[in-house]
Design a protein around this motif. Structure first.
Motif, PDB file in Angstrom:
ATOM      1  N   UNK A   1      66.142 -14.953 122.371  1.00  0.00           N
ATOM      2  CA  UNK A   1      65.040 -14.996 121.405  1.00  0.00           C
ATOM      3  C   UNK A   1      64.334 -13.645 121.311  1.00  0.00           C
ATOM      4  N   UNK A   2      64.162 -12.959 122.441  1.00  0.00           N
ATOM      5  CA  UNK A   2      63.535 -11.629 122.401  1.00  0.00           C
ATOM      6  C   UNK A   2      64.410 -10.645 121.641  1.00  0.00           C
ATOM      7  N   UNK A   3      65.713 -10.696 121.891  1.00  0.00           N
ATOM      8  CA  UNK A   3      66.639  -9.823 121.167  1.00  0.00           C
ATOM      9  C   UNK A   3      66.538 -10.059 119.670  1.00  0.00           C
ATOM     10  N   UNK A   4      66.524 -11.310 119.281  1.00  0.00           N
ATOM     11  CA  UNK A   4      66.447 -11.638 117.856  1.00  0.00           C
ATOM     12  C   UNK A   4      65.127 -11.193 117.243  1.00  0.00           C
ATOM     13  N   UNK A   5      64.030 -11.415 117.958  1.00  0.00           N
ATOM     14  CA  UNK A   5      62.728 -11.063 117.387  1.00  0.00           C
ATOM     15  C   UNK A   5      62.506  -9.552 117.345  1.00  0.00           C
ATOM     16  N   UNK A   6      63.017  -8.823 118.330  1.00  0.00           N
ATOM     17  CA  UNK A   6      62.784  -7.374 118.376  1.00  0.00           C
ATOM     18  C   UNK A   6      63.795  -6.573 117.575  1.00  0.00           C
ATOM     19  N   UNK A   7      65.055  -7.061 117.501  1.00  0.00           N
ATOM     20  CA  UNK A   7      66.101  -6.254 116.878  1.00  0.00           C
ATOM     21  C   UNK A   7      66.903  -7.014 115.837  1.00  0.00           C
ATOM     22  N   UNK A   8      66.445  -8.209 115.487  1.00  0.00           N
ATOM     23  CA  UNK A   8      67.190  -9.078 114.582  1.00  0.00           C
ATOM     24  C   UNK A   8      67.398  -8.528 113.188  1.00  0.00           C
ATOM     25  N   UNK A   9      66.559  -7.614 112.754  1.00  0.00           N
ATOM     26  CA  UNK A   9      66.694  -7.043 111.408  1.00  0.00           C
ATOM     27  C   UNK A   9      67.658  -5.851 111.365  1.00  0.00           C
ATOM     28  N   UNK A  10      68.067  -5.359 112.547  1.00  0.00           N
ATOM     29  CA  UNK A  10      68.949  -4.188 112.602  1.00  0.00           C
ATOM     30  C   UNK A  10      70.388  -4.571 112.298  1.00  0.00           C
ATOM     31  N   UNK A  11      71.127  -3.615 111.770  1.00  0.00           N
ATOM     32  CA  UNK A  11      72.559  -3.777 111.577  1.00  0.00           C
ATOM     33  C   UNK A  11      73.259  -2.795 112.491  1.00  0.00           C
ATOM     34  N   UNK A  12      74.213  -3.304 113.271  1.00  0.00           N
ATOM     35  CA  UNK A  12      74.968  -2.465 114.205  1.00  0.00           C
ATOM     36  C   UNK A  12      76.448  -2.804 114.080  1.00  0.00           C
ATOM     37  N   UNK A  13      77.274  -1.923 114.571  1.00  0.00           N
ATOM     38  CA  UNK A  13      78.715  -2.183 114.581  1.00  0.00           C
ATOM     39  C   UNK A  13      79.098  -2.854 115.892  1.00  0.00           C
ATOM     40  N   UNK A  14      80.244  -3.500 115.880  1.00  0.00           N
ATOM     41  CA  UNK A  14      80.739  -4.073 117.130  1.00  0.00           C
ATOM     42  C   UNK A  14      81.119  -2.977 118.116  1.00  0.00           C
ATOM     43  N   UNK A  15      81.476  -1.810 117.606  1.00  0.00           N
ATOM     44  CA  UNK A  15      81.729  -0.668 118.480  1.00  0.00           C
ATOM     45  C   UNK A  15      80.483  -0.273 119.254  1.00  0.00           C
ATOM     46  N   UNK A  16      79.333  -0.304 118.584  1.00  0.00           N
ATOM     47  CA  UNK A  16      78.059   0.001 119.244  1.00  0.00           C
ATOM     48  C   UNK A  16      77.756  -1.049 120.310  1.00  0.00           C
ATOM     49  N   UNK A  17      77.972  -2.330 119.969  1.00  0.00           N
ATOM     50  CA  UNK A  17      77.728  -3.402 120.940  1.00  0.00           C
ATOM     51  C   UNK A  17      78.643  -3.233 122.149  1.00  0.00           C
ATOM     52  N   UNK A  18      79.908  -2.917 121.910  1.00  0.00           N
ATOM     53  CA  UNK A  18      80.858  -2.719 123.009  1.00  0.00           C
ATOM     54  C   UNK A  18      80.399  -1.588 123.927  1.00  0.00           C
ATOM     55  N   UNK A  19      79.917  -0.511 123.350  1.00  0.00           N
ATOM     56  CA  UNK A  19      79.437   0.613 124.155  1.00  0.00           C
ATOM     57  C   UNK A  19      78.214   0.215 124.988  1.00  0.00           C
ATOM     58  N   UNK A  20      77.322  -0.572 124.410  1.00  0.00           N
ATOM     59  CA  UNK A  20      76.141  -1.033 125.153  1.00  0.00           C
ATOM     60  C   UNK A  20      76.557  -1.955 126.299  1.00  0.00           C
ATOM     61  N   UNK A  21      77.553  -2.803 126.065  1.00  0.00           N
ATOM     62  CA  UNK A  21      78.047  -3.672 127.129  1.00  0.00           C
ATOM     63  C   UNK A  21      78.675  -2.866 128.255  1.00  0.00           C
ATOM     64  N   UNK A  22      79.424  -1.819 127.907  1.00  0.00           N
ATOM     65  CA  UNK A  22      80.004  -0.945 128.941  1.00  0.00           C
ATOM     66  C   UNK A  22      78.907  -0.281 129.770  1.00  0.00           C
ATOM     67  N   UNK A  23      77.895   0.224 129.102  1.00  0.00           N
ATOM     68  CA  UNK A  23      76.782   0.870 129.802  1.00  0.00           C
ATOM     69  C   UNK A  23      76.076  -0.128 130.706  1.00  0.00           C
TER      70      UNK A  23
END
Length: 59
Positions: free
Chosen positions: A9-31
């Protein structure tokens, strides 16, 4: 409600309006795993689940 729902819920409320690529998400998961190696297995399971959402063989 699961405890993890608060984080979702915090992720959705704070960053829910952003558009990101799955490549960006993958990099964040690696980090995240680099900084928190104890979470390697759950992150791997989440990434695999997300990658295979459209696979009919897994149903």
């Amino acid at each position: 409600m699961y405890f993890t729902d608060r984080g979702i819920e915090e992720l959705e409320s704070r960053r829910g309006e952003e558009e990101v690529t799955l490549g960006w998400v993958a990099e964040q998961l690696r980090t995240f795993v680099d900084l928190n190696p104890d979470f390697e297995v759950p992150v791997e399971r989440l990434a695999t689940w997300l990658a295979r959402l459209d696979d009919e063989d897994d149903e």
